[in-house]
Write an enzyme that holds these catalytic residues in place. Structure first.
Site, mmCIF file in Angstrom:
data_model
loop_
_atom_site.group_PDB
_atom_site.id
_atom_site.type_symbol
_atom_site.label_atom_id
_atom_site.label_comp_id
_atom_site.label_asym_id
_atom_site.label_seq_id
_atom_site.Cartn_x
_atom_site.Cartn_y
_atom_site.Cartn_z
ATOM 1 N N ASN A 1 26.476 -15.220 -9.165
ATOM 2 C CA ASN A 1 27.356 -16.078 -10.151
ATOM 3 C C ASN A 1 29.057 -15.550 -10.043
ATOM 4 O OD1 ASN A 1 25.614 -17.601 -11.647
ATOM 5 N ND2 ASN A 1 25.165 -15.979 -13.007
ATOM 6 N N HIS B 1 21.633 -24.677 -13.224
ATOM 7 C CA HIS B 1 22.471 -24.721 -11.942
ATOM 8 C C HIS B 1 21.972 -26.244 -11.599
ATOM 9 C CE1 HIS B 1 23.915 -20.729 -12.037
ATOM 10 N NE2 HIS B 1 23.028 -20.263 -12.386
#
Ligand code: NDP
EC number: 1.11.1.-
Length: 488
Positions: free
Chosen positions: A132, A59
């Site tokens: 997510n 990420h």
């Protein structure tokens, strides 16, 4: 671009002394070498060398915005969380979107899950829901996570992502079949961060004032509508504008077109968990809506851009362990690993005082700890006693846990999670495949086949295809034919 902030007054050194010349280094004579006594030059170069902190291992590439969560339904029968206590109540939030595998400077328009990390600045401290844009994940035990991510990142020899590594791992980890189907379907490349859903993904505990326990899953359904890019569209966009999604988010907020999501939860009474047809704590599975219908509870609006990307996005930290009274973890083994790993990553990356940066510290509450000192300690709590118990009226424990305890039994060991009646690695992947339109199935097959065809070893490619065949016979047959056609 509408935001401009200026500082006025003469230029200074970091210690505040006026700078006489910012164009010419101090030298011994006009043509001579540079002098080490030029503090401004030395400081400038040294500061520049230290402008980067380690990027997130996953990420790394992200964008963020502040917003407001508004509760629209009374949920007090399920949770005593203060920020969820009253219809109409509003809570400030910060949401960081991201891709997973790419480095900090990589393109936004790629096929990859998107992070959807949401911080609620509640009156009981910050609550982070680190989700997510997909309701499931590739694996179900955090012990596999470093191996999985090594296959997504650059190979130690070639320095590139390798199809062999990716498909070797997925083929040998059949529990990934559901998420891989999701990822290579149309929703695998969102058109923007605004046009995708978010999911808490894990199961969490909610507990109410009477101490009753419920298991909960969160869904954030985009009010902008789902919009995706095809692989071909994304390849062009990624080449033209690496920052496409970040730019879209910032510009939409700048023009007052605030993106919103409708927030839903699925609620499972605690007593259902043991006998539910799927393991409710398995991150590779959803709870089908017909079993636990989504219940609308609120709205999330993003309405304020960060003023500085490094300070507020790069240094923002989220942890699934940031919980508040009324909300707790579940025995989901991925979640359990993340409860440790996120805090650990931030302590390494941003430092032990990361929690006290403006974006990270509680906004609607005060952090009153006995932790002190460390790199970049800001002097908070100054001379107050830094131990407990103390006789000086310092902050003391509440004796009230955030969540309800769970009963456990059995012997210790490297156990697989308990199996439920309909648990397998393929059923829900097949369900997802069958709900896709014919055109989406075609694109899914083409996307998968294009990648599997790059694998150098037949056994690895074949094992990967078998997993999709087990999900749905038609899925496997069409994929095998498409791979063969490409490999010739
Ligand atoms: P439902 O028919 O009740 O729900 C289907 C879900 O699938 C909806 O949430 C829908 O999202 C989503 N969806 C539709 N098309 C796609 C796609 N191309 N890619 C990914 N998701 C899509 O069925 P079930 O609850 O029984 O779930 C069936 C399958 O749907 C699951 O196996 C799972 O793969 C997938 N799914 C399920 C979710 C859940 O929490 N139950 C959540 C998301 C996906 P939307 O409403 O936004 O169109």
């Amino acid at each position: 671009m509408t935001v401009q902030e200026n500082i006025t007054g003469p230029l200074t050194t970091e210690s505040g002394a006026p700078v006489a010349d910012n164009q010419n280094s101090e030298t011994a004579g006009a043509g001579g070498p540079v002098l080490i006594q030029d503090q401004h030059l030395i400081e400038k170069l040294a500061h520049f060398n230290r402008e980067r902190i380690p990027e997130r291992i996953v990420h790394a590439r992200g964008a963020g915005a502040y917003g407001t969560f508004t509760l629209t339904r009374d949920v007090s029968r399920w949770t005593r969380a203060a920020f969820l206590s009253e219809v109409g109540k509003q809570t400030e939030t910060f949401l960081r979107f991201s891709t997973v595998a790419g480095n900090l400077g990589s393109a936004d328009a790629v096929r990859d899950p998107r992070g959807f990390a949401l911080k609620f600045y509640t009156e009981d401290g910050n609550y982070d829901l680190v989700g997510n844009n997909t309701p499931v994940f590739f694996i179900k035990d955090a012990i596999k996570f470093p191996d999985f991510i090594h296959t997504q990142k650059r190979d130690p020899y070639t320095g590139s992502q390798e199809a062999d590594n990716v498909w070797d791992f997925w083929g040998l980890s059949p529990e990934s079949t559901h998420q891989v189907t999701w990822l290579f379907g149309d929703r695998g490349i969102p058109a923007s961060y605004r046009h995708m859903n978010g999911y808490g993904s894990h199961t969490y505990q909610w507990n109410n004032a009477a101490g009753e326990v419920f298991w909960v899953k969160y869904h954030f359904k985009t009010d902008q509508g789902i919009k995706n890019l095809t692989s071909e569209e994304a390849a062009v966009l990624a080449g033209q504008d690496a920052d496409s999604h970040q730019r879209d988010l910032r510009e939409s907020i700048e023009r007052g077109d605030f993106p919103t999501w409708t927030v839903q939860v699925q609620i499972m009474p605690a007593e259902d968990a043991a006998t539910y047809r799927f393991n409710p704590f398995d991150l590779t599975k959803v709870w089908p809506h017909e079993d636990y219908p989504p219940i609308e509870i609120g709205t999330l609006e993003l309405n304020r851009n960060p003023r500085n990307i490094f300070a507020e996005v790069e240094q923002s930290i989220f942890s699934p362990a940031h919980l508040v009274p009324g909300i707790g973890p579940s025995p989901d083994k991925m979640l359990q690993g993340r409860l440790f790993a996120y805090g650990d990553a931030h302590r390494y990356r941003v430092g032990i005082n990361a929690d006290h940066l403006p974006v990270n510290r509680p906004h609607a509450a005060e952090a009153r700890t006995h932790g002190r000192d460390g790199v970049l300690y800001d002097g908070r709590h100054a001379g107050a006693k830094n131990y407990e118990p103390n006789s000086f009226g310092g902050p003391a424990q509440t004796d009230r846990p955030l969540w309800q305890p769970s009963a456990v039994s059995g012997v210790t060991g490297d156990h697989e999670a308990p199996s439920h009646a309909e648990d397998d690695d393929f059923g829900q992947a097949g369900t997802l495949y069958r709900l896709m339109s014919d055109e989406e199935k075609e694109r899914l097959i083409a996307n998968l086949a294009g990648f599997i065809a790059q694998v150098s070893r037949d056994d690895i490619a074949q094992r990967a295809i078998e997993n999709f065949r087990k999900a749905d016979a038609d899925y496997g047959k069409r994929l095998e034919a498409a791979v063969q056609a490409l490999r010739g």
